[in-house]
Design a protein around this motif. Structure first.
Motif, short mmCIF file in Angstrom:
data_model
loop_
_atom_site.label_atom_id
_atom_site.label_comp_id
_atom_site.label_asym_id
_atom_site.label_seq_id
_atom_site.Cartn_x
_atom_site.Cartn_y
_atom_site.Cartn_z
N PHE A 11 27.13 84.20 15.64
CA PHE A 11 27.86 83.07 16.23
C PHE A 11 27.68 81.82 15.36
CE2 PHE A 11 28.03 79.62 19.52
CZ PHE A 11 29.38 79.75 19.81
N PHE A 12 26.44 81.57 14.93
CA PHE A 12 26.16 80.39 14.12
C PHE A 12 26.82 80.51 12.74
CE2 PHE A 12 22.79 80.69 17.25
CZ PHE A 12 22.84 79.43 17.81
N GLU A 44 29.55 77.93 10.92
CA GLU A 44 29.46 77.45 9.54
C GLU A 44 30.75 77.72 8.78
OE1 GLU A 44 27.29 75.75 7.60
OE2 GLU A 44 26.50 75.28 9.60
N LEU A 45 31.24 78.96 8.91
CA LEU A 45 32.45 79.35 8.16
C LEU A 45 33.68 78.57 8.63
CD1 LEU A 45 31.79 83.19 7.92
CD2 LEU A 45 31.84 81.56 6.01
N ILE A 46 33.73 78.28 9.93
CA ILE A 46 34.86 77.49 10.44
C ILE A 46 34.79 76.07 9.86
CG2 ILE A 46 35.94 76.49 12.50
CD1 ILE A 46 34.94 79.05 14.01
N CYS A 47 33.58 75.51 9.82
CA CYS A 47 33.41 74.16 9.27
C CYS A 47 33.77 74.12 7.78
CB CYS A 47 31.98 73.67 9.47
SG CYS A 47 31.64 73.30 11.18
N PRO A 69 38.77 79.01 14.65
CA PRO A 69 38.20 79.40 15.95
C PRO A 69 39.05 80.42 16.70
CG PRO A 69 38.64 77.02 15.86
CD PRO A 69 38.98 77.57 14.53
N TYR A 70 40.36 80.36 16.58
CA TYR A 70 41.22 81.27 17.34
C TYR A 70 40.97 82.73 16.95
CZ TYR A 70 43.51 77.16 19.13
OH TYR A 70 43.75 75.99 19.77
N LEU A 101 35.20 88.39 21.31
CA LEU A 101 35.42 88.93 22.67
C LEU A 101 36.14 90.28 22.64
CD1 LEU A 101 36.40 85.66 24.57
CD2 LEU A 101 34.25 86.89 24.73
N LEU A 102 36.32 90.80 21.44
CA LEU A 102 36.99 92.11 21.26
C LEU A 102 38.37 92.13 21.92
CD1 LEU A 102 33.88 94.29 22.22
CD2 LEU A 102 34.50 93.52 19.92
#
Lengths: 314, 131
Positions: free
Chosen positions: A290-291, A295-298, A304-305, A312-313
């Motif tokens: 999750f963390f 990082e990768l999104i930042c 995020p989508y 959530l599969l």
């Protein structure tokens, strides 16, 4: 652990204070025994008449609560109070200070005061609040007051549990545009302008009266706007009378049962959200992955989508 | 399942100074505890009834008046009578060291003098409640 749920149930019904208090803690902590107890309670108990009292900090909610309770006690009516204060988003702790202004009723044997923190870490209403209402109902309390600081959505959800909702404000609370904004002003059945000895209290009463007279359907309950001075116990009998009027109105129009169906619906949604959080979301939040995604999104490598669907599969 | 420590901070008797009690209440809240503060001039009866109804794990008594040797035994007796001797009772304020031994014999678990860092109180509570 509790050996015998039936014994626990009977002790609550007998009004044993230790047991009532312990049962509420069990419900707050979400123990397995609490679930067993509540299964039995939901199948057997009608809730007592529930009054919600809300308003901004320092408007006089606890003082008014104390005075109304004193009036009910003169008629020998047993009352329970659930005083709710917010949980800190930073520490998870809470400062519960409503008892300070309920000093005169704190040793009355027909009054039970319980302070609760909102908890509910992941959105939604803390389902233990309504469970506590039912535990007090089982214990034979005839009226239950839920007191909460009126600041946000969570508080609206709390007062929506109530059969009668009282919204307390003060003369200086602002102009009509502030009052017209969506929020707690929309859910009040009785409005109280407290500290009415201060200037501009008449203006505030008029502003709220105008606001509630805009309600579309003229046949429905017209919320009264009452001026009070809680410290001098002025205007309190009027609040008590209006609670009674509203109770009769709900009964005569079959609204009491309708309201309670709504409450059960809300409670179902709360419980489903809680289960989903526990089962699916909480484990993800603790996962290192999750963390890394954050990082990768930042870093603009992910969005995020897509990540949410992956986690959530979906 | 949450297990949040719940604490009652109480001011027994007739002293009217609660700066210390408020600082402790805030400190414990910031350490993640749920803190009930009942305000000034509480009788032992009020304190014990609040502790029962709130089902607290800990009672913190703040006293500056010197009446601890009179009020604390009454509080401890009432807790015992209510079958709640499991509640951890700690005290703070102005309590002469000569009296500590007697108070601890009553069952008061710790007495914190002025100047005690809040972290020390937090550690003590967390340790005691987990026992």
């Amino acid at each position: 652990m509790v050996d015998n749920i039936d014994q626990l149930y009977a002790d609550i019904q007998r009004g044993n204070e230790n047991t009532i208090a312990k049962a509420i803690s069990m419900v707050e902590d979400g123990t397995k025994d609490a679930v067993k107890l509540m299964k039995k309670v939901y199948r057997n108990i009608e809730p007592a008449y529930l009054v919600g009292i809300s308003g901004p900090p320092g408007s006089g909610k606890s003082t008014i609560t104390q005075s109304i309770v004193q009036l009910w006690r003169k008629e020998n009516i047993k009352v329970a109070i659930i005083a709710i204060d917010p949980t800190s988003h930073f520490s998870g702790g809470a400062l519960l200070g409503d008892r300070i202004r309920m000093d005169k009723i704190s040793t009355d044997q027909g009054v039970f005061i319980r302070s609760m923190a909102t908890r509910g870490s992941l959105g939604g209403l803390n389902s233990s609040i309504y469970d506590t209402v039912l535990i007090f109902s089982l214990a034979g309390f005839e009226y239950i007051i839920i007191e909460t600081v009126g600041v946000g959505q969570n508080e609206i959800d709390i007062v929506k549990l109530a059969d009668t909702t009282i919204f307390v404000t003060v003369p200086e609370a602002g102009d009509e545009i502030q009052a017209y904004k969506a929020g707690l002003m929309e859910v009040g059945d009785i409005f109280v302008v407290n500290k009415a000895d201060r200037p501009k209290s008449k203006q505030m009463v008029l502003t709220i009266e105008q606001l509630v007279s805009f309600r579309e359907d003229k046949n429905i309950w017209m919320p009264p706007v009452l001026a009070t001075n809680a410290l001098k116990e002025e205007g309190i009998t009027d609040i008590k009378k209006r609670i009674n009027d509203h109770h009769i109105y709900l009964q005569e129009n079959d609204l009491l049962q309708k309201n309670r169906r709504e409450v059960i619906r809300a409670q179902m949604i709360n419980l489903m959200e809680k289960k989903l959080n526990e089962k699916y979301i909480s484990p993800i939040l603790k996962d290192q992955k999750f963390f890394k995604h954050i990082e990768l999104i930042c870093k603009k490598k992910e969005d995020p989508y897509s990540v949410v669907n992956e986690l959530l599969l979906l | 399942m949450d297990n949040i420590i719940k604490v009652l901070i109480a001011k027994p008797g007739l002293d009217g100074h609660d700066r210390g009690a408020k600082v402790i209440a805030r400190g414990l809240k910031e350490a993640g505890m749920e803190v009930v503060y009942t305000g000034l001039r509480q009788t032992p009866e009020q304190i014990v009834r609040s502790a029962i109804q709130e089902d607290v794990d800990v009672i913190g008594l703040s006293i500056l008046s010197g009446a601890h040797s009179y009020l604390f035994p009454e509080i401890m007796n009432r807790l015992k009578k209510a079958d709640r001797s499991d509640v951890v009772v700690i005290a703070g304020g102005i309590i002469p060291e000569d009296d500590h031994k007697k108070l601890k014999e009553l069952g008061i678990k710790a007495i914190f003098q002025p100047g005690t860092p809040i972290s020390k109180i937090v550690d003590f509570i967390e340790n005691e409640v987990q026992k």
